[in-house]
Design a protein around this motif. Structure first.
Motif, PDB file in Angstrom:
ATOM      1  N   ARG A  80       0.834  -1.192   0.000  1.00  0.00           N
ATOM      2  CA  ARG A  80       0.000   0.000   0.000  1.00  0.00           C
ATOM      3  C   ARG A  80       0.874   1.249   0.000  1.00  0.00           C
ATOM      4  O   ARG A  80       1.957   1.275   0.594  1.00  0.00           O
ATOM      5  CB  ARG A  80      -0.909   0.015   1.239  1.00  0.00           C
ATOM      6  CG  ARG A  80      -1.876  -1.169   1.284  1.00  0.00           C
ATOM      7  CD  ARG A  80      -2.998  -1.004   0.281  1.00  0.00           C
ATOM      8  NE  ARG A  80      -3.902  -2.163   0.333  1.00  0.00           N
ATOM      9  CZ  ARG A  80      -5.073  -2.193  -0.276  1.00  0.00           C
ATOM     10  NH1 ARG A  80      -5.469  -1.162  -0.985  1.00  0.00           N
ATOM     11  NH2 ARG A  80      -5.844  -3.265  -0.205  1.00  0.00           N
ATOM     12  N   ARG A  86       1.297   1.617  12.990  1.00  0.00           N
ATOM     13  CA  ARG A  86       0.108   2.021  13.750  1.00  0.00           C
ATOM     14  C   ARG A  86       0.168   3.502  14.096  1.00  0.00           C
ATOM     15  O   ARG A  86      -0.860   4.171  14.186  1.00  0.00           O
ATOM     16  CB  ARG A  86      -0.019   1.186  15.027  1.00  0.00           C
ATOM     17  CG  ARG A  86      -0.448  -0.258  14.787  1.00  0.00           C
ATOM     18  CD  ARG A  86      -0.944  -0.885  16.061  1.00  0.00           C
ATOM     19  NE  ARG A  86       0.057  -0.894  17.101  1.00  0.00           N
ATOM     20  CZ  ARG A  86       0.921  -1.900  17.322  1.00  0.00           C
ATOM     21  NH1 ARG A  86       0.887  -2.962  16.529  1.00  0.00           N
ATOM     22  NH2 ARG A  86       1.805  -1.838  18.289  1.00  0.00           N
ATOM     23  N   GLU A 143      -4.405   7.907  10.848  1.00  0.00           N
ATOM     24  CA  GLU A 143      -5.423   7.678   9.832  1.00  0.00           C
ATOM     25  C   GLU A 143      -4.803   7.352   8.474  1.00  0.00           C
ATOM     26  O   GLU A 143      -5.408   6.668   7.656  1.00  0.00           O
ATOM     27  CB  GLU A 143      -6.316   8.917   9.702  1.00  0.00           C
ATOM     28  CG  GLU A 143      -7.132   9.212  10.950  1.00  0.00           C
ATOM     29  CD  GLU A 143      -7.998  10.436  10.760  1.00  0.00           C
ATOM     30  OE1 GLU A 143      -7.909  11.043   9.666  1.00  0.00           O
ATOM     31  OE2 GLU A 143      -8.742  10.781  11.688  1.00  0.00           O
ATOM     32  N   GLY A 184      -4.592   3.604   7.263  1.00  0.00           N
ATOM     33  CA  GLY A 184      -5.727   2.826   6.784  1.00  0.00           C
ATOM     34  C   GLY A 184      -6.136   1.765   7.783  1.00  0.00           C
ATOM     35  O   GLY A 184      -5.888   1.853   8.982  1.00  0.00           O
ATOM     36  N   SER A 185      -6.764   0.736   7.259  1.00  0.00           N
ATOM     37  CA  SER A 185      -7.264  -0.338   8.111  1.00  0.00           C
ATOM     38  C   SER A 185      -6.150  -1.289   8.516  1.00  0.00           C
ATOM     39  O   SER A 185      -5.038  -1.248   7.986  1.00  0.00           O
ATOM     40  CB  SER A 185      -8.361  -1.120   7.365  1.00  0.00           C
ATOM     41  OG  SER A 185      -7.810  -1.745   6.217  1.00  0.00           O
ATOM     42  N   TYR A 186      -6.501  -2.167   9.453  1.00  0.00           N
ATOM     43  CA  TYR A 186      -5.532  -3.172   9.910  1.00  0.00           C
ATOM     44  C   TYR A 186      -5.105  -4.074   8.763  1.00  0.00           C
ATOM     45  O   TYR A 186      -3.921  -4.388   8.611  1.00  0.00           O
ATOM     46  CB  TYR A 186      -6.163  -3.987  11.035  1.00  0.00           C
ATOM     47  CG  TYR A 186      -5.332  -5.180  11.468  1.00  0.00           C
ATOM     48  CD1 TYR A 186      -4.229  -5.013  12.294  1.00  0.00           C
ATOM     49  CD2 TYR A 186      -5.653  -6.465  11.031  1.00  0.00           C
ATOM     50  CE1 TYR A 186      -3.450  -6.104  12.680  1.00  0.00           C
ATOM     51  CE2 TYR A 186      -4.888  -7.559  11.420  1.00  0.00           C
ATOM     52  CZ  TYR A 186      -3.794  -7.366  12.239  1.00  0.00           C
ATOM     53  OH  TYR A 186      -3.043  -8.438  12.613  1.00  0.00           O
ATOM     54  N   SER A 187      -6.052  -4.479   7.932  1.00  0.00           N
ATOM     55  CA  SER A 187      -5.724  -5.367   6.814  1.00  0.00           C
ATOM     56  C   SER A 187      -4.801  -4.673   5.820  1.00  0.00           C
ATOM     57  O   SER A 187      -3.900  -5.302   5.249  1.00  0.00           O
ATOM     58  CB  SER A 187      -6.998  -5.832   6.111  1.00  0.00           C
ATOM     59  OG  SER A 187      -7.732  -4.724   5.612  1.00  0.00           O
ATOM     60  N   SER A 188      -4.985  -3.375   5.619  1.00  0.00           N
ATOM     61  CA  SER A 188      -4.117  -2.631   4.709  1.00  0.00           C
ATOM     62  C   SER A 188      -2.693  -2.583   5.238  1.00  0.00           C
ATOM     63  O   SER A 188      -1.733  -2.738   4.483  1.00  0.00           O
ATOM     64  CB  SER A 188      -4.645  -1.210   4.513  1.00  0.00           C
ATOM     65  OG  SER A 188      -5.918  -1.225   3.901  1.00  0.00           O
ATOM     66  N   ARG A 189      -2.568  -2.361   6.552  1.00  0.00           N
ATOM     67  CA  ARG A 189      -1.226  -2.340   7.136  1.00  0.00           C
ATOM     68  C   ARG A 189      -0.563  -3.697   7.010  1.00  0.00           C
ATOM     69  O   ARG A 189       0.623  -3.780   6.677  1.00  0.00           O
ATOM     70  CB  ARG A 189      -1.299  -1.933   8.612  1.00  0.00           C
ATOM     71  CG  ARG A 189      -1.761  -0.503   8.845  1.00  0.00           C
ATOM     72  CD  ARG A 189      -1.363  -0.028  10.236  1.00  0.00           C
ATOM     73  NE  ARG A 189      -1.818  -0.917  11.291  1.00  0.00           N
ATOM     74  CZ  ARG A 189      -2.995  -0.830  11.898  1.00  0.00           C
ATOM     75  NH1 ARG A 189      -3.842   0.128  11.528  1.00  0.00           N
ATOM     76  NH2 ARG A 189      -3.325  -1.648  12.852  1.00  0.00           N
ATOM     77  N   ARG A 190      -1.301  -4.757   7.258  1.00  0.00           N
ATOM     78  CA  ARG A 190      -0.724  -6.090   7.153  1.00  0.00           C
ATOM     79  C   ARG A 190      -0.296  -6.405   5.725  1.00  0.00           C
ATOM     80  O   ARG A 190       0.748  -7.011   5.491  1.00  0.00           O
ATOM     81  CB  ARG A 190      -1.735  -7.131   7.641  1.00  0.00           C
ATOM     82  CG  ARG A 190      -2.109  -7.043   9.098  1.00  0.00           C
ATOM     83  CD  ARG A 190      -0.967  -7.385  10.000  1.00  0.00           C
ATOM     84  NE  ARG A 190      -0.611  -8.792   9.919  1.00  0.00           N
ATOM     85  CZ  ARG A 190       0.353  -9.365  10.637  1.00  0.00           C
ATOM     86  NH1 ARG A 190       1.073  -8.623  11.458  1.00  0.00           N
ATOM     87  NH2 ARG A 190       0.616 -10.636  10.518  1.00  0.00           N
ATOM     88  N   GLU A 191      -1.089  -5.960   4.770  1.00  0.00           N
ATOM     89  CA  GLU A 191      -0.730  -6.191   3.373  1.00  0.00           C
ATOM     90  C   GLU A 191       0.540  -5.430   3.005  1.00  0.00           C
ATOM     91  O   GLU A 191       1.406  -5.936   2.292  1.00  0.00           O
ATOM     92  CB  GLU A 191      -1.886  -5.780   2.469  1.00  0.00           C
ATOM     93  CG  GLU A 191      -3.094  -6.697   2.558  1.00  0.00           C
ATOM     94  CD  GLU A 191      -4.302  -6.133   1.807  1.00  0.00           C
ATOM     95  OE1 GLU A 191      -4.165  -5.040   1.218  1.00  0.00           O
ATOM     96  OE2 GLU A 191      -5.360  -6.798   1.820  1.00  0.00           O
TER      97      GLU A 191
END
Length: 288
Positions: A38, A174, A178, A181-188
């Motif tokens: 991302r 983290r 803002e 993004g979302s948790y899934s975006s960070r993990r990706e």
């Protein structure tokens, strides 16, 4: 740009280090789950902590983790699981708690000894999380090159260092707020960084065992991400890497494995910079 880099690489004016390494850096790494990268990691880091110092509370948290439950994600299946269990039973030269402490100290050296602001200024890098990661991964790789000479103790420390690296990255993402993004975006995004990290290890290893032209190409593609317009900056980084690798190759095994201290020479070796390094090493010793 291609002509500039080509003419620069043909100059071959870099120092010839007498450094002889027994093996390449390790490439079996820990990596979190996820799929794609991302753009958030290329955004400015105003919402992050201005200092690159790792907090004492984070250190205590990392030390309390069950690091013995680590997995090697680069290999899977019954065979890797079987040999992984055997490797945990191999007798090592030093207790695991000593090596685990050394691994955290070595990671802190890769992060806190480096004057990131100076790197950003002198190398015209953007003030983003991605730039911090590129600087950190380069120094972690150099540390891994040295650990590759230490057998099973080096592998053990390497595994722990990778745990601390990705935990630190998750914490920093983290703090992007803002923008993260979302948790899934960070993990990706973290997953994509992990995949890139593995590929970059091979590129740097090739440069290490080849001449300065190959190393310069690896740095231009990965550290500068093909966005270096100043040939002198590229030359400066090649000389910097060769200097650091030679310097850390002189560290005795028992000192590095038991103390976990590795001193990187400053980008510019002024008295002020050298004094700063000594202060940071002293702080790392006191915290662990």
């Amino acid at each position: 740009m291609a002509n500039i880099i080509q003419s620069f690489l043909c100059r071959n004016i870099f120092i010839n280090s007498k450094l002889q390494l027994q093996s390449l850096s390790f490439t079996t790494l820990h990596r979190p789950s996820g799929l794609t990268f991302r753009s958030v990691f290329r955004r400015p880091i105003e919402n992050c902590e201005p200092s690159t110092t790792v907090r004492q509370s984070d250190i205590r948290k990392w030390l309390l983790l069950d690091v013995l439950s680590r997995r090697c994600y680069a290999t899977t299946g019954l065979i890797s699981s079987f040999f992984g269990k055997i490797s945990l039973k191999v007798q090592m030269r030093y207790p695991k708690y000593v090596l685990r402490r050394s691994s955290l100290r070595l990671y802190l050296c890769c992060v806190e000894l480096i004057d990131h602001d100076l790197f950003l200024k002198e190398l015209s890098l953007p003030d983003t999380f991605n730039s911090w990661f590129r600087i950190t991964e380069l120094h972690v790789w150099m540390c891994m090159v040295r650990l590759a000479q230490e057998g099973k103790e080096g592998i053990f420390i390497r595994n722990n260092m990778m745990q601390f690296l990705w935990q630190d990255i998750e914490k920093k993402t983290r703090k992007l707020g803002e923008n993260a993004g979302s948790y899934s975006s960070r993990r990706e995004g973290i997953q994509s960084l992990s995949e890139q990290f593995k590929a970059i290890l091979y590129a740097y290893d090739e440069g290490l065992l080849s001449d300065d032209k190959v190393l310069a190409g690896a740095l231009w593609r990965n550290f500068f991400e093909k966005n270096c317009q100043d040939v002198e900056q590229l030359e400066k980084m090649v000389a910097y890497v060769r200097k650091q690798l030679y310097n850390i190759s002189q560290i005795e095994s028992n000192v590095m494995l038991t103390s976990g201290l590795m001193s990187f020479k400053p980008l510019y070796e002024t008295n002020e910079a050298l004094e700063r390094n000594q202060q940071v090493l002293g702080q790392i010793m006191k915290r662990l």
